[in-house]
Write an enzyme that holds these catalytic residues in place. Structure first.
Site, PDB file in Angstrom:
ATOM      1  N   LYS A   1      32.289  24.520  33.498  1.00 55.65           N
ATOM      2  CA  LYS A   1      33.441  25.041  34.236  1.00 55.65           C
ATOM      3  C   LYS A   1      33.812  26.408  33.679  1.00 55.65           C
ATOM      4  O   LYS A   1      33.819  26.613  32.458  1.00 55.65           O
ATOM      5  CB  LYS A   1      34.629  24.090  34.100  1.00 55.65           C
ATOM      6  CG  LYS A   1      35.933  24.614  34.707  1.00 55.65           C
ATOM      7  CD  LYS A   1      37.056  23.606  34.568  1.00 55.65           C
ATOM      8  CE  LYS A   1      37.501  23.412  33.141  1.00 55.65           C
ATOM      9  NZ  LYS A   1      38.240  24.595  32.602  1.00 55.65           N
TER      10      LYS A   1
ATOM     11  N   ASP B   1      41.661  18.053  33.280  1.00 56.54           N
ATOM     12  CA  ASP B   1      40.527  18.661  33.980  1.00 56.54           C
ATOM     13  C   ASP B   1      39.679  17.630  34.712  1.00 56.54           C
ATOM     14  O   ASP B   1      38.655  17.974  35.298  1.00 56.54           O
ATOM     15  CB  ASP B   1      39.619  19.411  32.987  1.00 56.54           C
ATOM     16  CG  ASP B   1      40.241  20.699  32.491  1.00 56.54           C
ATOM     17  OD1 ASP B   1      41.262  21.119  33.057  1.00 56.54           O
ATOM     18  OD2 ASP B   1      39.703  21.287  31.534  1.00 56.54           O
TER      19      ASP B   1
END
Length: 284
Positions: free
Chosen positions: A8, A136
């Site tokens: 990410k 997340d």
């Protein structure tokens, strides 16, 4: 079956002052790279069992504290299924690096478990399990570009052009809690509004990103000055169009005009930072 836990990248990260619980509302434009950790499922009748190898496996526990096993146990509890597959993680991404890490691994495992055990499970049920693994969790479950708000759990998926990119980590740990604590000690919380208009061209997106920032960059550099040195190296190279820290660091990224520029930049950085982890990749 094998799945990729994609790295990410926070292209922008605006962080507000902590609330009464000490949590930080934020706004972030996130995307994902075409590189990451590899996860393999094998049905050998000895699972559930997590094994780990790879260049960054040292010091990473395979016990119940690992986010992969937390996700697996919660999937079992939600579905009433006993997982019989062995899960093997090849840890290719540095630890405490600001690129998703354990959340990306947990999300990839949940995608694999649904495919193997509950293909009819609705997305919202899978998202609920992912959310229980961390802030997340949902964004790393789907690995799709998104605008994140709230504490990272409120997502609006967006369409982004593909970006040529180089990731570099000087192999220093930059734990998220420590960086947030340093951010709070600074006592300065700039306006958090992050504007994003859909664009079709990479150059237009890079121009848009220049209007944003990463509020955790300064505290991360303060804790690990080498991160600032890496950023200076990136910004001095002709191929770099934008350089920034991803998340709480220590991974930095540089956006380039083309794949050829990204590979040339990676080669130049390898000479300047021979001990660092460096990868040319694509985002989006």
């Amino acid at each position: 079956m094998q799945v990729l836990a994609q790295a990410k990248v926070n292209l922008c990260l605006h962080v507000e002052a902590p609330d009464h619980r000490g949590y930080h509302p934020l706004q972030s434009l996130v995307t994902f790279a075409d590189i990451g950790d590899d996860i393999r499922f094998t049905d050998d009748g000895e699972g559930p069992l997590l094994t780990i190898d790879g260049p960054f496996s040292a010091g990473l526990g395979a016990g119940e504290g690992n986010l992969i096993l937390k996700a697996l146990r919660r999937f079992e509890a939600e579905t009433g299924t006993r997982i019989s597959h062995r899960v093997h993680l090849s840890k290719n991404l540095p630890l405490a690096a600001g690129v998703g890490g354990g959340s990306a691994d947990a999300g990839a495992v949940l995608r694999g478990l649904r495919a193997l055990y509950a293909p009819d499970m609705p997305d919202d049920r899978l998202e609920a399990i992912a959310a229980s693994t961390g802030a997340d969790g949902v964004m790393c479950l789907w690995s799709r570009p998104a605008m994140a708000q709230g504490y990272g759990e409120k997502l609006r998926f967006v369409s982004l052009p593909t970006l040529a990119c180089v990731l570099i980590n000087p192999l220093v740990a930059s734990p998220t809690p420590a960086v947030y604590a340093a951010y709070d000690r600074q006592g300065v919380f700039p306006p958090s509004e992050l504007r994003f208009e859909p664009v079709q061209q990479a150059a237009a997106l890079i121009d848009c990103l220049k209007q944003g920032r990463n509020d955790l960059e300064s505290p991360a550099v303060g804790l690990n000055p080498v991160i600032g040195e890496v950023l200076a190296s990136l910004r001095a190279q002709p191929q770099t169009q934008l350089a920034r820290v991803s998340g709480s660091g220590a991974t930095c990224f540089a956006l380039c005009a083309s794949d050829a520029d990204a590979h040339a930049l990676a080669d130049a950085l390898s000479a300047l930072w021979p001990e660092a982890w460096i990868r040319a990749c694509r985002l989006g």
